[in-house]
Scaffold this motif. Structure first.
Motif, mmCIF file in Angstrom:
data_model
loop_
_atom_site.group_PDB
_atom_site.id
_atom_site.type_symbol
_atom_site.label_atom_id
_atom_site.label_comp_id
_atom_site.label_asym_id
_atom_site.label_seq_id
_atom_site.Cartn_x
_atom_site.Cartn_y
_atom_site.Cartn_z
ATOM 1 N N LEU A 1 0.824 -1.204 0.000
ATOM 2 C CA LEU A 1 0.000 0.000 0.000
ATOM 3 C C LEU A 1 0.862 1.259 0.000
ATOM 4 O O LEU A 1 0.618 2.195 -0.781
ATOM 5 C CB LEU A 1 -0.922 -0.004 1.224
ATOM 6 C CG LEU A 1 -1.768 1.258 1.446
ATOM 7 C CD1 LEU A 1 -2.689 1.511 0.258
ATOM 8 C CD2 LEU A 1 -2.549 1.172 2.748
ATOM 9 N N MET A 2 1.871 1.285 0.851
ATOM 10 C CA MET A 2 2.736 2.459 0.934
ATOM 11 C C MET A 2 3.503 2.691 -0.359
ATOM 12 O O MET A 2 3.624 3.827 -0.837
ATOM 13 C CB MET A 2 3.693 2.327 2.119
ATOM 14 C CG MET A 2 3.004 2.474 3.468
ATOM 15 S SD MET A 2 4.145 2.585 4.875
ATOM 16 C CE MET A 2 4.658 0.876 5.019
ATOM 17 N N MET A 3 4.027 1.618 -0.977
ATOM 18 C CA MET A 3 4.760 1.758 -2.229
ATOM 19 C C MET A 3 3.853 2.226 -3.357
ATOM 20 O O MET A 3 4.246 3.064 -4.188
ATOM 21 C CB MET A 3 5.421 0.424 -2.602
ATOM 22 C CG MET A 3 6.666 0.103 -1.789
ATOM 23 S SD MET A 3 7.947 1.378 -1.924
ATOM 24 C CE MET A 3 8.258 1.359 -3.698
ATOM 25 N N ALA A 4 2.621 1.702 -3.412
ATOM 26 C CA ALA A 4 1.673 2.128 -4.447
ATOM 27 C C ALA A 4 1.345 3.604 -4.312
ATOM 28 O O ALA A 4 1.284 4.346 -5.312
ATOM 29 C CB ALA A 4 0.397 1.280 -4.364
ATOM 30 N N LEU A 5 1.146 4.063 -3.087
ATOM 31 C CA LEU A 5 0.851 5.478 -2.859
ATOM 32 C C LEU A 5 2.039 6.353 -3.229
ATOM 33 O O LEU A 5 1.860 7.442 -3.803
ATOM 34 C CB LEU A 5 0.477 5.701 -1.393
ATOM 35 C CG LEU A 5 -0.879 5.130 -0.952
ATOM 36 C CD1 LEU A 5 -1.049 5.286 0.553
ATOM 37 C CD2 LEU A 5 -2.012 5.828 -1.694
ATOM 38 N N ASN B 1 10.524 8.735 3.087
ATOM 39 C CA ASN B 1 10.935 7.895 4.216
ATOM 40 C C ASN B 1 9.806 6.995 4.687
ATOM 41 O O ASN B 1 10.022 5.817 4.997
ATOM 42 C CB ASN B 1 11.410 8.771 5.381
ATOM 43 C CG ASN B 1 12.795 9.335 5.158
ATOM 44 O OD1 ASN B 1 13.514 8.893 4.270
ATOM 45 N ND2 ASN B 1 13.162 10.322 5.953
ATOM 46 N N ILE B 2 8.582 7.556 4.754
ATOM 47 C CA ILE B 2 7.446 6.763 5.227
ATOM 48 C C ILE B 2 6.947 5.813 4.152
ATOM 49 O O ILE B 2 6.890 4.590 4.343
ATOM 50 C CB ILE B 2 6.304 7.681 5.695
ATOM 51 C CG1 ILE B 2 6.747 8.495 6.913
ATOM 52 C CG2 ILE B 2 5.062 6.846 6.055
ATOM 53 C CD1 ILE B 2 5.722 9.517 7.371
ATOM 54 N N LEU B 3 6.583 6.377 2.994
ATOM 55 C CA LEU B 3 5.959 5.557 1.960
ATOM 56 C C LEU B 3 6.956 4.678 1.224
ATOM 57 O O LEU B 3 6.689 3.493 0.985
ATOM 58 C CB LEU B 3 5.231 6.467 0.962
ATOM 59 C CG LEU B 3 4.109 7.343 1.524
ATOM 60 C CD1 LEU B 3 3.471 8.174 0.407
ATOM 61 C CD2 LEU B 3 3.059 6.506 2.245
ATOM 62 N N GLY B 4 8.104 5.230 0.867
ATOM 63 C CA GLY B 4 9.088 4.478 0.087
ATOM 64 C C GLY B 4 9.994 3.613 0.941
ATOM 65 O O GLY B 4 10.097 2.405 0.738
ATOM 66 N N CYS B 5 10.651 4.239 1.923
ATOM 67 C CA CYS B 5 11.636 3.510 2.740
ATOM 68 C C CYS B 5 10.977 2.415 3.585
ATOM 69 O O CYS B 5 11.374 1.251 3.521
ATOM 70 C CB CYS B 5 12.395 4.500 3.622
ATOM 71 S SG CYS B 5 13.634 3.739 4.674
ATOM 72 N N LEU B 6 9.966 2.783 4.379
ATOM 73 C CA LEU B 6 9.291 1.767 5.195
ATOM 74 C C LEU B 6 8.477 0.809 4.337
ATOM 75 O O LEU B 6 8.307 -0.354 4.686
ATOM 76 C CB LEU B 6 8.395 2.434 6.241
ATOM 77 C CG LEU B 6 9.113 3.032 7.450
ATOM 78 C CD1 LEU B 6 8.113 3.595 8.453
ATOM 79 C CD2 LEU B 6 10.005 1.992 8.134
#
Length: 358
Positions: free
Chosen positions: A130-134, A250-255
């Protein structure tokens, strides 16, 4: 002496890498017809966040989830409070309307998303997807927006660039400058982090506190060097875009990547969920009134940002040591600093609500 030597070499590599990265990125923005703000939000922010990615993924694979999560949360707090603070002390940072209207809300939304996903005490593979898609959707949006910018807007960005020699006007040279600059930033931050961890471990500091403070600050050194250099060179869009873009990445891509690559779900410590993520969210929320007050981050606001980062770091150290001064320090923060901040933000908004309409 060896640790000190690596620390100094790291600082030298950061300064040189930041100079090359800012020069290459700003010139590439003009050559490609893309605004420096978008370059700061994408190319520069993702590049300077490379150490966070490497540390968080490596920590998760090594079975150190506290370090993986603490690195990102601590870096985001450090980016806003320290980097924007010290950059504003150098030169007041004029804030682009798009940052207020879109990027800061996205940063706040990403912080809220991390809080929501971590409520069950872990970041799963589905959370990572979900985070990577966003993040990919957000990056595509930025590029499409930049391509629609008017010629007048592009001319405005061109005028803001200082007159310099044109030896780097070819796109191949600009990409080479960015690549070499990023390489020096990653190398330099790695030396700094290794030296700092060696000292911290000898003092008996926990992995979580190391991640939230020393590693977070160390992996953010590329952002520090890049934003300060951009502020000195008058390229304020890159200075601000680098910080806000790095926090989003950092939030969406890294984590997101960490949750996908980790052999199991990434645990989120209760202390992070109950305190540090909330600090990160409050810091992100504080950007809106500060930036709306005259559409700039003034020097006195930068000073307040730095003061709060010092207070936050002091709290973490006292808490990790269970120091006798912790209760008194907490009461002072709750009864004095927090009300003072609220009053300062309200006064700032009332004092100059429309000082910059550009």
């Amino acid at each position: 002496m060896l640790t000190l030597g690596f620390f100094l070499l790291g600082l030298i590599a950061l300064v040189c890498g930041a100079e090359l990265l800012v020069r290459g990125a700003s010139k590439l923005a003009l050559s490609a017809g893309i605004s420096p703000l978008v370059v700061g939000l994408t190319v520069v922010s993702m590049g300077t966040s490379a150490p966070e990615v490497a540390v968080s993924i490596g920590a998760a694979l090594d079975g150190l989830p506290d370090l993986a999560i603490g690195n990102v949360v601590g870096s985001n707090i450090f980016n806003v409070l320290f980097i924007l603070g010290i950059s504003a002390l150098i030169v007041p940072l004029t804030v682009h309307a798009q940052v207020i209207r879109q990027e800061v809300p996205v940063m706040i939304g990403a912080s809220l998303l991390l809080l929501a996903l971590g409520l069950d005490g872990r970041l799963s593979i589905n959370d990572g997807l979900l985070m990577m898609a966003l993040f990919l959707a957000y990056t595509v949006l930025l590029v499409r927006q930049s391509r629609r910018e008017s010629k007048e807007t592009q001319a405005e960005f061109t005028e803001e660039m200082p007159a310099e020699a044109n030896w780097d006007k070819h796109w191949a040279v600009q990409i080479l400058l960015i690549a070499v600059g990023l390489g020096l930033l990653v190398l330099g931050s790695g030396w700094l982090v290794d030296a700092a961890i060696t000292v911290a471990k000898s003092l008996g500091v926990s992995d979580l506190v190391i991640g939230l403070t020393i590693v977070a600050a160390g992996t953010s050194m590329p952002e520090v060097a890049t934003s300060i250099m951009a502020a000195i060179r008058g390229q304020r869009d890159i200075a601000i875009g680098n910080v806000v873009g790095s926090n989003i990445f950092n939030i969406l891509g890294c984590l997101g990547l960490t949750a996908l690559i980790a052999p199991a779900s990434v645990p989120v410590a209760d202390s992070v969920l109950n305190f540090d993520i909330w600090v990160m969210l409050v810091v992100a929320l504080a950007c809106l009134p500060v930036m709306l007050s005259g559409r700039e981050i003034a020097r006195w606001e930068g000073f307040i940002f730095i003061g709060y980062y010092v207070a936050y770091t002091a709290y973490l150290i006292l808490m990790s040591q269970q120091h006798d001064a912790l209760p008194m320090f907490s009461n002072v923060m709750l009864m004095f600093f927090l009300p003072l901040t609220v009053l300062t933000l309200i006064a700032s908004l009332l004092r100059k609500p429309a000082s910059n309409k550009a």
